[in-house]
Design a protein around this motif. Structure first.
Motif, mmCIF file in Angstrom:
data_model
loop_
_atom_site.group_PDB
_atom_site.id
_atom_site.type_symbol
_atom_site.label_atom_id
_atom_site.label_comp_id
_atom_site.label_asym_id
_atom_site.label_seq_id
_atom_site.Cartn_x
_atom_site.Cartn_y
_atom_site.Cartn_z
ATOM 1 N N VAL A 37 1.450 -0.664 -0.377
ATOM 2 C CA VAL A 37 -0.208 -0.410 0.015
ATOM 3 C C VAL A 37 0.682 1.243 0.160
ATOM 4 N N GLU A 53 -21.205 -3.012 -3.943
ATOM 5 C CA GLU A 53 -19.742 -3.765 -5.174
ATOM 6 C C GLU A 53 -18.391 -3.200 -5.116
ATOM 7 N N LYS A 54 -17.378 -4.534 -5.954
ATOM 8 C CA LYS A 54 -16.141 -4.281 -5.469
ATOM 9 C C LYS A 54 -16.220 -3.086 -6.415
ATOM 10 N N ILE A 55 -14.546 -2.600 -5.650
ATOM 11 C CA ILE A 55 -14.026 -1.159 -6.696
ATOM 12 C C ILE A 55 -12.817 -1.266 -7.237
ATOM 13 N N ARG A 57 -9.296 -1.354 -8.805
ATOM 14 C CA ARG A 57 -8.198 -0.357 -7.986
ATOM 15 C C ARG A 57 -7.679 0.102 -8.740
ATOM 16 N N SER A 60 -9.181 4.055 -9.288
ATOM 17 C CA SER A 60 -9.375 4.091 -8.345
ATOM 18 C C SER A 60 -8.562 5.736 -7.499
ATOM 19 N N THR A 62 -7.929 7.888 -4.347
ATOM 20 C CA THR A 62 -9.372 7.808 -2.493
ATOM 21 C C THR A 62 -8.913 8.909 -2.226
ATOM 22 N N CYS A 100 -13.120 7.464 -4.750
ATOM 23 C CA CYS A 100 -13.349 6.679 -3.852
ATOM 24 C C CYS A 100 -13.315 7.182 -2.490
ATOM 25 N N TYR A 128 -17.798 6.142 -5.827
ATOM 26 C CA TYR A 128 -18.173 5.314 -4.930
ATOM 27 C C TYR A 128 -17.738 5.391 -3.541
ATOM 28 N N GLU A 130 -16.734 4.720 -0.268
ATOM 29 C CA GLU A 130 -15.784 3.072 0.407
ATOM 30 C C GLU A 130 -17.308 2.820 1.783
#
Lengths: 135, 138
Positions: A37, A53-55, A57, A60, A62, A100, A128, A130
């Motif tokens: 990360v 739902e799945k975002i 990656r 995205s 954040t 996100c 999105y 989260e």
């Protein structure tokens, strides 16, 4: 009387010859699946939701917002009017960028609304929120 | 006459190979963090620059939902205005959306309201199958 002779028990042993194979297999799996990360973000407690739902990656970006209203993008604290410029830059880098939100559940909605307006002005419209899966 | 000593064949010791493998394995096991992101998706409307025409929605195609700062929900569909508990929101919206698929749900959240109330309501709306959702605040 005939004596019943117990047959000698076969010795049990776990075969260890293939242990390193297993270890390497697991090792490869974890090496391939590990994603380091890159950003720390700020600690938030995310809200819970069911129909999540799945975002994806790879596209995205954040935005962290904690309950004091601190906004952090890529580990930089930004003010609300700057969100627009940061997101415009992100859009220039990746046309399919999606935003996100990692927002604390106790954040005032007013801040979120201001950020959403900034995103609208930056033309980054896919958003999105989260959340954790509610069980 | 000097006799050469026989050279030892060089070899990599493999006895400790599994130790090394396990060490690496433990390292990756402990550092791996499955970063799967999940959330509620929505597409925002583009910012109006004054050139777009405003489309007036018919009243029968608009359901308004307000969330006040304590998380209480008020719903206005047509001329009927009523308070709705969070648990029943999904059922009611589902009924409205199946009756009229063109229904636009306007989710208006108080500025002082908490983010989790909005997410919870949005979750219910999406679970109910509402596709036209508009987010706004006062």
């Amino acid at each position: 009387m005939a004596k019943i002779k117990k047959s000698a028990r076969p010795e049990t042993a776990i075969p260890t010859a293939s242990m390193s194979d297993i270890a390497f297999l697991l090792l490869l799996f974890f090496m391939v699946s590990t994603v380091f990360v890159s950003e720390k973000g700020i600690p938030v407690r995310m809200p819970k939701a069911k129909s999540i739902e799945k975002i994806p990656r790879n596209h995205s970006a954040t935005i962290y917002v904690n309950k004091n209203g601190t906004i952090s993008i890529d580990d930089f604290v930004v003010s609300i009017p700057d969100v627009k410029y940061v997101m415009q830059k992100k859009l220039a880098e990746d046309f399919n960028v999606l935003t996100c939100f990692r927002t604390d559940k106790d954040t005032n909605y007013g801040i979120m609304s201001d950020i959403l307006n900034q995103l609208r002005e930056a033309q980054t419209l896919r958003v999105y929120f989260e959340a954790k899966l509610e069980r | 006459m000097l006799r050469r000593k026989r050279k030892d064949l060089g070899g990599i010791p493999t006895a400790s190979m599994s130790d090394v493998a396990f060490l690496l394995l433990v390292f990756f096991l402990s550092t791996t963090k499955f970063d799967i992101k999940k959330g509620l998706g929505i597409v925002l409307p583009a910012a109006s620059d004054g050139t777009q025409k405003k489309v007036k929605l018919k009243d029968e195609n608009l359901t308004k939902i307000w969330i006040d700062q304590d998380g209480n929900i008020t719903m206005k569909s047509g001329d009927v205005e009523r308070a709705v508990p969070m648990i029943e929101l999904q059922k009611i919206i589902n009924k409205i959306v199946t009756e009229n698929p063109d229904m636009v749900i306007s989710l208006k959240t108080d500025r002082k309201s908490k983010y989790q109330y909005m997410v919870k309501a949005l979750d219910k709306l999406q679970a109910a199958g509402a596709e036209k959702i508009s987010l706004s605040t006062n």
